[in-house]
Design a protein around this motif. Sequence first.
Motif, mmCIF file in Angstrom:
data_model
loop_
_atom_site.group_PDB
_atom_site.id
_atom_site.type_symbol
_atom_site.label_atom_id
_atom_site.label_comp_id
_atom_site.label_asym_id
_atom_site.label_seq_id
_atom_site.Cartn_x
_atom_site.Cartn_y
_atom_site.Cartn_z
ATOM 1 N N VAL A 95 -7.828 -14.799 -1.495
ATOM 2 C CA VAL A 95 -9.239 -14.497 -1.752
ATOM 3 C C VAL A 95 -9.772 -15.457 -2.801
ATOM 4 N N ASP A 96 -10.940 -16.029 -2.546
ATOM 5 C CA ASP A 96 -11.596 -16.895 -3.527
ATOM 6 C C ASP A 96 -12.663 -16.069 -4.239
ATOM 7 N N PRO A 97 -12.397 -15.605 -5.463
ATOM 8 C CA PRO A 97 -13.337 -14.705 -6.129
ATOM 9 C C PRO A 97 -14.717 -15.303 -6.363
ATOM 10 N N GLN A 98 -14.775 -16.576 -6.732
ATOM 11 C CA GLN A 98 -16.081 -17.192 -6.977
ATOM 12 C C GLN A 98 -16.906 -17.252 -5.697
ATOM 13 N N GLU A 99 -16.256 -17.656 -4.621
ATOM 14 C CA GLU A 99 -16.960 -17.749 -3.341
ATOM 15 C C GLU A 99 -17.412 -16.369 -2.864
ATOM 16 N N ASP A 100 -16.522 -15.379 -2.993
ATOM 17 C CA ASP A 100 -16.854 -14.040 -2.510
ATOM 18 C C ASP A 100 -17.953 -13.388 -3.341
ATOM 19 N N VAL A 101 -17.870 -13.535 -4.674
ATOM 20 C CA VAL A 101 -18.910 -12.951 -5.528
ATOM 21 C C VAL A 101 -20.256 -13.625 -5.238
ATOM 22 N N GLY A 102 -20.225 -14.942 -5.015
ATOM 23 C CA GLY A 102 -21.456 -15.646 -4.669
ATOM 24 C C GLY A 102 -22.063 -15.112 -3.380
ATOM 25 N N ARG A 103 -21.201 -14.854 -2.394
ATOM 26 C CA ARG A 103 -21.683 -14.321 -1.111
ATOM 27 C C ARG A 103 -22.226 -12.910 -1.282
ATOM 28 N N LEU A 104 -21.557 -12.102 -2.096
ATOM 29 C CA LEU A 104 -22.046 -10.744 -2.345
ATOM 30 C C LEU A 104 -23.429 -10.771 -2.986
ATOM 31 N N ARG A 105 -23.620 -11.682 -3.925
ATOM 32 C CA ARG A 105 -24.937 -11.788 -4.576
ATOM 33 C C ARG A 105 -26.001 -12.224 -3.570
ATOM 34 N N GLU A 106 -25.615 -13.142 -2.710
ATOM 35 C CA GLU A 106 -26.561 -13.617 -1.694
ATOM 36 C C GLU A 106 -26.985 -12.474 -0.772
ATOM 37 N N ILE A 107 -26.009 -11.684 -0.320
ATOM 38 C CA ILE A 107 -26.324 -10.547 0.541
ATOM 39 C C ILE A 107 -27.182 -9.533 -0.203
ATOM 40 N N GLU A 127 -20.738 -6.583 6.153
ATOM 41 C CA GLU A 127 -20.081 -7.744 5.548
ATOM 42 C C GLU A 127 -19.923 -7.533 4.048
ATOM 43 N N TYR A 128 -20.964 -6.989 3.421
ATOM 44 C CA TYR A 128 -20.906 -6.717 1.987
ATOM 45 C C TYR A 128 -19.752 -5.783 1.674
ATOM 46 N N GLN A 129 -19.677 -4.677 2.412
ATOM 47 C CA GLN A 129 -18.652 -3.678 2.142
ATOM 48 C C GLN A 129 -17.256 -4.244 2.365
ATOM 49 N N GLN A 130 -17.074 -5.011 3.436
ATOM 50 C CA GLN A 130 -15.763 -5.579 3.732
ATOM 51 C C GLN A 130 -15.355 -6.614 2.682
ATOM 52 N N THR A 131 -16.296 -7.504 2.332
ATOM 53 C CA THR A 131 -15.999 -8.544 1.343
ATOM 54 C C THR A 131 -15.690 -7.918 -0.003
ATOM 55 N N ARG A 132 -16.466 -6.942 -0.396
ATOM 56 C CA ARG A 132 -16.257 -6.260 -1.671
ATOM 57 C C ARG A 132 -14.897 -5.571 -1.694
ATOM 58 N N GLN A 133 -14.543 -4.903 -0.589
ATOM 59 C CA GLN A 133 -13.277 -4.199 -0.538
ATOM 60 C C GLN A 133 -12.100 -5.171 -0.635
ATOM 61 N N GLU A 134 -12.207 -6.289 0.066
ATOM 62 C CA GLU A 134 -11.137 -7.292 0.025
ATOM 63 C C GLU A 134 -10.983 -7.865 -1.379
ATOM 64 N N LEU A 135 -12.117 -8.102 -2.039
ATOM 65 C CA LEU A 135 -12.084 -8.648 -3.394
ATOM 66 C C LEU A 135 -11.459 -7.658 -4.367
ATOM 67 N N LEU A 136 -11.866 -6.386 -4.271
ATOM 68 C CA LEU A 136 -11.329 -5.368 -5.160
ATOM 69 C C LEU A 136 -9.838 -5.141 -4.917
ATOM 70 N N GLU A 137 -9.423 -5.182 -3.650
ATOM 71 C CA GLU A 137 -8.017 -4.983 -3.336
ATOM 72 C C GLU A 137 -7.171 -6.135 -3.879
ATOM 73 N N ALA A 138 -7.673 -7.369 -3.725
ATOM 74 C CA ALA A 138 -6.945 -8.531 -4.254
ATOM 75 C C ALA A 138 -6.854 -8.453 -5.765
ATOM 76 N N ARG A 139 -7.925 -8.015 -6.411
ATOM 77 C CA ARG A 139 -7.914 -7.877 -7.867
ATOM 78 C C ARG A 139 -6.955 -6.768 -8.295
ATOM 79 N N ARG A 140 -6.929 -5.672 -7.538
ATOM 80 C CA ARG A 140 -6.004 -4.578 -7.862
ATOM 81 C C ARG A 140 -4.553 -5.067 -7.813
ATOM 82 N N LYS A 141 -4.231 -5.839 -6.789
ATOM 83 C CA LYS A 141 -2.876 -6.370 -6.666
ATOM 84 C C LYS A 141 -2.570 -7.339 -7.806
#
Length: 208
Positions: A95-107, A127-141
Amino acid sequence: MLHWKGSPIRSGLLVAAGALALALTLPAVAQQGQGGGAGAQGGEGAAMQSRAQVQELRQQLAEIRQAALEANPELEQERQALRDSVTEAVRAEGVDPQEDVGRLREIAEKLRGGEVEGEEQQALTEEYQQTRQELLEARRKALSNEEIRASRTEFQEKLLNAMKAENADTEGLIEQYNQARMQLRQQMQNQQGGGAGMQPGQGDTGAE
């Protein structure tokens, strides 16, 4: 003052203080929802009040945190090093956190601005929910890494002590913040269960 080492209260204070300093900020989405009747509207009003309280307390704590970091430059260096370690571990999960957070902000901006509707709105919401969940799961790990966890706990302890040195009311504010967050989460769950629908980002504090 509450300073029982190892107690649940102490742990909660440390988690909140650390979250304020380390959380990957996820943009909230104030998306217009489908009408849910008078009961749902009443619940929405209560949730808005709770959200405002959470935001106010978070802002107060963020100001104390910033003052503590400015007064202790070595803590700022530790925070950045820890953030870099977490980011690296998140990327190791694919997961690329910068890219994903940028996409979440865009959405979030599109949904808040009412630029989309219908199927496109639904697709962006999913897409927002899926991207957010993937980001949070990667951060949790990433945060489950033993070395990162130990460094994080040590940093949280130092940060909390520094914040208390700046403002003696820090622990009380953190307790209020935790309680307000739990209340908001319960209200959002009640709305969702009542059919009002929990919109992407609602209930996000930016401190998780």
